[in-house]
Design an enzyme around this catalytic site. Structure first.
Site, PDB file in Angstrom:
ATOM      1  CB  CYS A 113     -40.490 -19.244 -20.046  1.00  0.00           C
ATOM      2  SG  CYS A 113     -39.086 -18.467 -19.220  1.00  0.00           S
ATOM      3  CG  HIS A 241     -40.979 -17.634 -23.586  1.00  0.00           C
ATOM      4  ND1 HIS A 241     -41.432 -16.609 -22.775  1.00  0.00           N
ATOM      5  CD2 HIS A 241     -39.678 -17.832 -23.256  1.00  0.00           C
ATOM      6  CE1 HIS A 241     -40.450 -16.218 -21.979  1.00  0.00           C
ATOM      7  NE2 HIS A 241     -39.377 -16.940 -22.255  1.00  0.00           N
ATOM      8  CG  ASN A 271     -37.703 -13.845 -20.825  1.00  0.00           C
ATOM      9  OD1 ASN A 271     -38.806 -14.100 -20.354  1.00  0.00           O
ATOM     10  ND2 ASN A 271     -36.789 -14.770 -21.028  1.00  0.00           N
TER      11      ASN A 271
END
Length: 315
Positions: A113, A241, A271
């Site tokens: 990530c 993020h 995500n």
């Protein structure tokens, strides 16, 4: 050594949109349960005929077009991804071939990530060192391919997509557009976020990640601002993020960016791992929510419990 700057950005998402209502027909969940816990309403899902390098190439092509450049202007291709299934050719080489970039250095980075912000720093350092003049930096992940669609704790989170930036050298006397990176990791807690096994599957210890992100990361993000010679109040935007709205909102508040637009693309995209920051940044630029030259904090965190952040100037 001159600094570097972001000349242009671009993003791409697959056409198929998976909403919470449809997801509730697949596992024991509901729209209310998902939105109250992670803030996500929809996510984009790539089909079996859409590999990671195709997503990446679409985003990279858009960034090149926005910069007014042809592929032969690029001499470094960096792709941040953790969902490449094949070991070789790597994603960067495949993207270069798809776009027709002639003879670049082609590297993949797997920092999950935090991959894009690591890749952006790597491109900045490479340009500063004189080893490249113009780089195409891409974050791309196909998280749907590593998701257990029977696990309601993780399948509600993930989506697919790609975001890209063209990074180029600043001219003499021009202020750098990419600030110094602050990066690191917590290796002893690396198992808190995992993509492992055969076939590989995404798993995480959600509460551990939430506590770490909301308590340990704010001072690090403020330090990234200090390295750029700014305070959080100077920021025009914060692009974290896009993990979970319940992480993004308190983290942005604790950083102290009181005047900043806070990217909340997770609501519509889920995500997307390494794709999340460049995709969210590109959308802010596309919608005109930030202007050229605005200072923007990018801060990636997650897999490996790694983090990397820097202040950039909006292209």
């Amino acid at each position: 050594m001159h600094g570097s700057r972001i000349a242009a950005v671009g993003h791409y998402q697959p056409a198929r949109i998976l909403g919470n209502e449809e997801l509730a027909g697949m596992v024991d969940t509901s729209d209310e349960w998902i939105r109250s816990r992670v803030g996500i309403r929809t996510r984009h899902i790539a089909g079996p005929e859409e590999p990671v390098d195709e997503l990446a190439a679409h985003a990279g092509g858009k960034a090149l077009a926005a910069a007014g450049l042809t592929p032969d202007a690029i001499d470094l291709v960096l792709v941040a991804t953790s969902t490449a299934i094949d070991r070789s050719p790597n994603m960067a080489a495949r993207v270069a071939a798809r776009l027709g970039v002639p003879g670049p250095a082609a590297l993949d980075l797997n920092v999950v990530c935090a991959g894009f912000t690591h890749a952006l720093a790597t491109a900045d350092h490479t340009v500063r060192a004189g080893a490249a003049t113009r780089a195409l930096v891409i974050g791309a992940d196909k998280m749907s391919e590593v998701t257990d669609w029977t696990d309601r704790t993780t399948c509600v989170l993930t989506g697919d997509g790609a975001g890209a930036a063209v990074v180029e050298a600043c001219g003499p006397g021009e202020e750098p557009g990419i600030g110094p990176v602050l990066w690191g990791s917590v290796p002893e807690m690396g198992n808190a976020v995992r993509i492992e096994g055969t076939p590989p599957r995404f798993a995480q210890e959600g509460q551990s990640v939430y506590r770490w992100a909301t308590t340990q990361l704010p001072p690090l993000a403020r330090s990234a601002c200090e390295r750029a010679g700014l305070t959080p109040a100077d920021l025009a935007a914060v692009v974290l993020h896009q993990a979970n709205l319940r992480i993004i909102e308190p983290l942005a508040e604790r950083i102290g960016a009181v005047n900043a637009v806070v990217a909340r693309d997770v609501v519509h995209s889920g995500n997307t791992s390494a794709a999340s920051i460049p995709m969210a940044l590109s959308k802010l630029v596309e919608r005109g929510e930030i202007s050229s030259g605005d200072p923007v904090l990018l801060f990636g965190f997650g897999g490996n419990l790694s983090y990397a952040g820097q202040v950039v100037r909006c292209p």
